[in-house]
Design an enzyme around this catalytic site. Structure first.
Site, PDB file in Angstrom:
ATOM      1  N   LYS A  39       6.776 -16.248  -8.634  1.00 33.28           N
ATOM      2  CA  LYS A  39       5.408 -15.746  -8.537  1.00 33.28           C
ATOM      3  C   LYS A  39       5.063 -15.006  -9.828  1.00 33.28           C
ATOM      4  O   LYS A  39       5.481 -13.885 -10.067  1.00 33.28           O
ATOM      5  CB  LYS A  39       5.222 -14.790  -7.356  1.00 33.28           C
ATOM      6  CG  LYS A  39       3.742 -14.593  -7.079  1.00 33.28           C
ATOM      7  CD  LYS A  39       3.360 -13.261  -6.481  1.00 33.28           C
ATOM      8  CE  LYS A  39       3.068 -12.181  -7.449  1.00 33.28           C
ATOM      9  NZ  LYS A  39       1.935 -12.395  -8.365  1.00 33.28           N
ATOM     10  N   GLY A  66       8.677  -5.296 -13.159  1.00 31.43           N
ATOM     11  CA  GLY A  66       7.322  -4.768 -13.098  1.00 31.43           C
ATOM     12  C   GLY A  66       7.333  -3.257 -13.076  1.00 31.43           C
ATOM     13  O   GLY A  66       8.308  -2.615 -13.496  1.00 31.43           O
ATOM     14  N   THR A  96       7.375   0.658 -11.948  1.00 33.17           N
ATOM     15  CA  THR A  96       8.323   1.417 -11.124  1.00 33.17           C
ATOM     16  C   THR A  96       7.759   1.675  -9.722  1.00 33.17           C
ATOM     17  O   THR A  96       8.479   1.575  -8.727  1.00 33.17           O
ATOM     18  CB  THR A  96       8.703   2.740 -11.824  1.00 33.17           C
ATOM     19  OG1 THR A  96       9.439   2.399 -13.009  1.00 33.17           O
ATOM     20  CG2 THR A  96       9.576   3.627 -10.959  1.00 33.17           C
ATOM     21  N   GLY A 141       8.123  -1.423  -7.760  1.00 37.54           N
ATOM     22  CA  GLY A 141       9.549  -1.600  -7.451  1.00 37.54           C
ATOM     23  C   GLY A 141       9.973  -0.785  -6.242  1.00 37.54           C
ATOM     24  O   GLY A 141      10.694  -1.268  -5.367  1.00 37.54           O
ATOM     25  N   GLU A 170      13.881  -4.553 -12.363  1.00 35.27           N
ATOM     26  CA  GLU A 170      13.771  -4.188 -13.782  1.00 35.27           C
ATOM     27  C   GLU A 170      12.421  -3.510 -13.917  1.00 35.27           C
ATOM     28  O   GLU A 170      11.383  -4.165 -13.818  1.00 35.27           O
ATOM     29  CB  GLU A 170      13.783  -5.448 -14.668  1.00 35.27           C
ATOM     30  CG  GLU A 170      15.035  -6.273 -14.549  1.00 35.27           C
ATOM     31  CD  GLU A 170      16.200  -5.698 -15.316  1.00 35.27           C
ATOM     32  OE1 GLU A 170      16.027  -4.649 -15.976  1.00 35.27           O
ATOM     33  OE2 GLU A 170      17.282  -6.286 -15.245  1.00 35.27           O
ATOM     34  N   CYS A 224       8.536  -3.407 -21.957  1.00 41.32           N
ATOM     35  CA  CYS A 224       9.175  -2.401 -21.101  1.00 41.32           C
ATOM     36  C   CYS A 224      10.086  -1.488 -21.900  1.00 41.32           C
ATOM     37  O   CYS A 224      10.196  -0.313 -21.616  1.00 41.32           O
ATOM     38  CB  CYS A 224       9.941  -3.084 -19.996  1.00 41.32           C
ATOM     39  SG  CYS A 224      11.007  -4.367 -20.624  1.00 41.32           S
ATOM     40  N   GLU A 280       4.716   6.232 -18.653  1.00 38.93           N
ATOM     41  CA  GLU A 280       4.709   4.974 -19.390  1.00 38.93           C
ATOM     42  C   GLU A 280       3.258   4.528 -19.579  1.00 38.93           C
ATOM     43  O   GLU A 280       2.518   4.381 -18.615  1.00 38.93           O
ATOM     44  CB  GLU A 280       5.464   3.902 -18.608  1.00 38.93           C
ATOM     45  CG  GLU A 280       5.543   2.597 -19.368  1.00 38.93           C
ATOM     46  CD  GLU A 280       6.205   1.481 -18.578  1.00 38.93           C
ATOM     47  OE1 GLU A 280       5.888   1.331 -17.383  1.00 38.93           O
ATOM     48  OE2 GLU A 280       7.024   0.765 -19.157  1.00 38.93           O
TER      49      GLU A 280
HETATM   50  P1  NAD Z   1       3.252  -4.840 -11.561  1.00 41.57           P
HETATM   51  O1  NAD Z   1       4.335  -4.122 -10.814  1.00 41.57           O
HETATM   52  O2  NAD Z   1       1.853  -4.451 -11.304  1.00 41.57           O
HETATM   53  O3  NAD Z   1       3.332  -6.407 -11.296  1.00 41.57           O
HETATM   54  C1  NAD Z   1       4.505  -7.151 -11.493  1.00 41.57           C
HETATM   55  C2  NAD Z   1       4.517  -8.328 -10.536  1.00 41.57           C
HETATM   56  O4  NAD Z   1       4.623  -7.843  -9.193  1.00 41.57           O
HETATM   57  C3  NAD Z   1       3.248  -9.181 -10.582  1.00 41.57           C
HETATM   58  O5  NAD Z   1       3.604 -10.541 -10.383  1.00 41.57           O
HETATM   59  C4  NAD Z   1       2.467  -8.642  -9.408  1.00 41.57           C
HETATM   60  O6  NAD Z   1       1.527  -9.573  -8.919  1.00 41.57           O
HETATM   61  C5  NAD Z   1       3.564  -8.368  -8.404  1.00 41.57           C
HETATM   62  N1  NAD Z   1       3.250  -7.365  -7.374  1.00 41.57           N
HETATM   63  C6  NAD Z   1       2.338  -6.351  -7.431  1.00 41.57           C
HETATM   64  N2  NAD Z   1       2.350  -5.659  -6.274  1.00 41.57           N
HETATM   65  C7  NAD Z   1       3.294  -6.219  -5.486  1.00 41.57           C
HETATM   66  C8  NAD Z   1       3.793  -5.919  -4.172  1.00 41.57           C
HETATM   67  N3  NAD Z   1       3.331  -4.914  -3.444  1.00 41.57           N
HETATM   68  N4  NAD Z   1       4.783  -6.693  -3.684  1.00 41.57           N
HETATM   69  C9  NAD Z   1       5.288  -7.699  -4.421  1.00 41.57           C
HETATM   70  N5  NAD Z   1       4.855  -8.036  -5.645  1.00 41.57           N
HETATM   71  C10 NAD Z   1       3.879  -7.288  -6.183  1.00 41.57           C
HETATM   72  O7  NAD Z   1       3.647  -4.681 -13.078  1.00 41.57           O
HETATM   73  P2  NAD Z   1       2.832  -5.214 -14.339  1.00 41.57           P
HETATM   74  O8  NAD Z   1       1.703  -4.271 -14.573  1.00 41.57           O
HETATM   75  O9  NAD Z   1       2.574  -6.659 -14.206  1.00 41.57           O
HETATM   76  O10 NAD Z   1       3.946  -5.067 -15.466  1.00 41.57           O
HETATM   77  C11 NAD Z   1       4.093  -3.922 -16.212  1.00 41.57           C
HETATM   78  C12 NAD Z   1       5.324  -3.151 -15.781  1.00 41.57           C
HETATM   79  O11 NAD Z   1       6.476  -3.966 -15.876  1.00 41.57           O
HETATM   80  C13 NAD Z   1       5.615  -1.974 -16.685  1.00 41.57           C
HETATM   81  O12 NAD Z   1       5.944  -0.852 -15.908  1.00 41.57           O
HETATM   82  C14 NAD Z   1       6.812  -2.423 -17.487  1.00 41.57           C
HETATM   83  O13 NAD Z   1       7.609  -1.399 -18.002  1.00 41.57           O
HETATM   84  C15 NAD Z   1       7.532  -3.261 -16.515  1.00 41.57           C
HETATM   85  N6  NAD Z   1       8.432  -4.185 -17.206  1.00 41.57           N
HETATM   86  C16 NAD Z   1       9.786  -3.966 -17.086  1.00 41.57           C
HETATM   87  C17 NAD Z   1      10.674  -4.809 -17.734  1.00 41.57           C
HETATM   88  C18 NAD Z   1      12.161  -4.624 -17.601  1.00 41.57           C
HETATM   89  O14 NAD Z   1      12.900  -5.534 -17.916  1.00 41.57           O
HETATM   90  N7  NAD Z   1      12.632  -3.483 -17.130  1.00 41.57           N
HETATM   91  C19 NAD Z   1      10.180  -5.877 -18.478  1.00 41.57           C
HETATM   92  C20 NAD Z   1       8.801  -6.064 -18.574  1.00 41.57           C
HETATM   93  C21 NAD Z   1       7.937  -5.205 -17.899  1.00 41.57           C
END
Ligand code: NAD
Length: 486
Positions: free
Chosen positions: A179, A232, A234, A237, A254, A288, A388
């Protein structure tokens, strides 16, 4: 600036392209032009059920019937095909994310391809063991796939972060549902095309597009899914961890970061300047592991900041599709607004703006461009030192000695990455041991390799992606006891 014509993209379930059962779609926007470039199907619960059924049938059917070596060959073929199609897939990555084509074509797509090549090589090397137990038994272990894996991916490295999950999952014999983020679904759909082109059996890889709040949540709650591999925010997560408890799914997370980049007074200052700049501004800071907190020794700070500000003011944003561009558009309007909000807060809290700080126009009057921005005189308590931002904003904090540098570096809820710049080998390794983060860079920043593990300490999550360590998250161990008593 040219963009593709509006295209409609469907879900990929059981090797078939299908519209969403509810007929809904989501628009995909090019953040550099604000144009709608595609519509994608918005999957609902019925589509998810179909994908889970296909993935489960493939898991126990054609996928498990292949030998590990044949499976590995197919995984490697995905990598080869991604490289053959690198030009068109890199273009898609740039169109939906706003990153320069230089980054997509020269770095991200090749890294994704290499990830499939690397894990394809692992497929027939994932082994069990024989155990010297007491009694007259032959006791051995089997390493078996976890089952149906859901890969939930953010918008900053849409193909690469999918590859980090899909490649080890497939190599270990799992089947997968990907997804992608709603803003950036196009390259995950291209990965589905590639899977079909190389002859992956139906149901082994499925791609569902749709919002995280509905589709993502339904995936996390679905009893037919065995593991969630998530990258995504925190906060997301934590919500996933809570929801996944009900079905006891295995999860790896992650998450975010606020990584410190420490410059000691004996560092090669020119190298540290380059590292401080690329550490935060590569990928527009939507990385990230971005080095978003610059920690500089007080004795060299004024001199260092003068040079850094001059360097940053010279950075030029441009059309992301132009091969000469090195700095692109932020990924979405929402992201631009978040960055603007943090910059305003930093000013109100008394941080000193030394470069950037405003929205940018590259001459088109369109696009979510923002200047590379540097703040000096940031204190550890300020919002931009703690939260962040996930954008091109650097917070500079000083320190008096090595102990204070380490204490300030670790004064964060996050622990994804950290770097130290020094010519003193003993100090470098001392600091590497003291820093609480999953990756430490010494005299470099933002280097990665599929063979090296990547993941977080503290609120940056748990589990490791890439390397042999990731194989543990995609297998489970079975003990088999055979009575040999005569
Ligand atoms: P996000 O958490 O908003 O979304 C990430 C994914 O999760 C998307 O596909 C989104 O549609 C999905 N999602 C959102 N809500 C959900 C839920 N309730 N249940 C299941 N899935 C859900 O994050 P973002 O804004 O897309 O990404 C940015 C974040 O990702 C930043 O915090 C960044 O630091 C982190 N990031 C971490 C790493 C790592 O390896 N640690 C790498 C890249 C990005």
């Amino acid at each position: 600036m040219t963009t593709a014509a509006i295209e409609h993209k469907k879900l990929f379930i059981d090797n078939q392209w299908r519209d969403a059962s509810g007929g809904r779609t989501v628009e995909v926007i090019n953040p550099a032009t604000e144009d709608v470039i595609a519509t994608v199907a918005s999957a609902e619960r019925g589509d998810l059920d179909a994908a889970v059924a296909a993935a489960r049938a493939a898991l126990h059917g054609p996928w498990s019937a292949l030998s590990a070596r044949e499976r590995g060959r197919l995984v490697r073929r995905i990598g080869e095909r991604l490289l053959e199609r690198a030009d068109d897939i890199a273009r898609l990555e740039t169109l939906h994310n706003g990153k320069p084509i230089f980054e997509s074509r020269q770095i991200e797509i090749p890294a994704a391809a290499e990830c499939f090549e690397y894990y394809g090589g692992w497929a027939d090397k994932v082994m069990g063991e024989t155990i010297p137990v007491k009694g007259n038994y032959l006791t051995y272990t089997l390493r078996e796939p976890v089952g149906v894996v859901a890969a939930i991916v953010p918008w900053n490295f849409p193909l690469l972060l999918a590859a980090w999950k899909v490649a080890p999952a497939l190599a270990c014999g799992n089947t997968v549902i990907v997804k992608p983020a709603s803003q950036t679904p196009l390259t995950a759909l291209a990965l589905a095309e590639v899977a079909a082109e190389v002859g992956l059996p139906a149901g082994v890889l499925n791609v569902l597009t749709g919002p995280g709040s509905s589709l993502g949540q339904a995936i996390v709650e679905h009893p037919g899914i065995d593991k969630i591999a998530f990258t995504g925010d925190t906060g997301t997560g934590k919500a996933i961890m809570r929801s996944a408890a009900d079905t006891l799914k295995k999860i790896t997370l992650e998450l975010g970061g606020k990584s410190p980049n420490i410059v000691l007074p004996d560092a090669d200052l020119d190298a540290a300047l380059r590292g401080a700049t690329t550490g935060i501004f590569y990928g527009k800071g939507e990385v990230c592991a971005a080095g978003s907190r610059l920690l500089v020794d007080r004795s060299i700070k004024d001199q260092f900041m003068e040079k850094l500000a001059a360097r940053v003011r010279k950075m030029v944003a441009g059309d992301p599709l132009d091969p000469k561009t090195r700095y692109g558009a932020l990924a979405s309007k929402k992201q631009l607004e978040t960055v603007q909000r943090y910059v305003a807060t930093a000013r109100q809290e008394g941080a000193a703006l030394v470069a950037g700080g405003d929205r940018l126009d590259i001459g088109t009057g369109k696009g979510y461009f923002f200047q590379p921005t540097v703040f000096d005189q940031v204190t550890p308590a300020m919002t931009i030192a703690r939260e962040e931002i996930f954008g091109p904003v650097l917070a500079t904090i000083d320190f008096a000695d090595l102990d204070e540098a380490i204490a300030r570096a670790n004064d964060t809820q996050y622990g994804l990455a950290a770097a130290v710049w020094t010519k003193d080998i003993k100090k470098a390794h001392y600091v590497a041991r003291k820093l609480q983060a999953g990756t430490i860079w010494i005299n470099t920043y933002n280097v990665y390799d599929t063979a090296a593990p990547f993941g977080g300490y503290k609120a940056s999550g748990f589990g490791r992606e890439m390397s042999a360590h990731a194989l543990e998250h995609y297998t489970q161990v079975k003990s088999v006891w055979v009575d040999l008593g005569m």
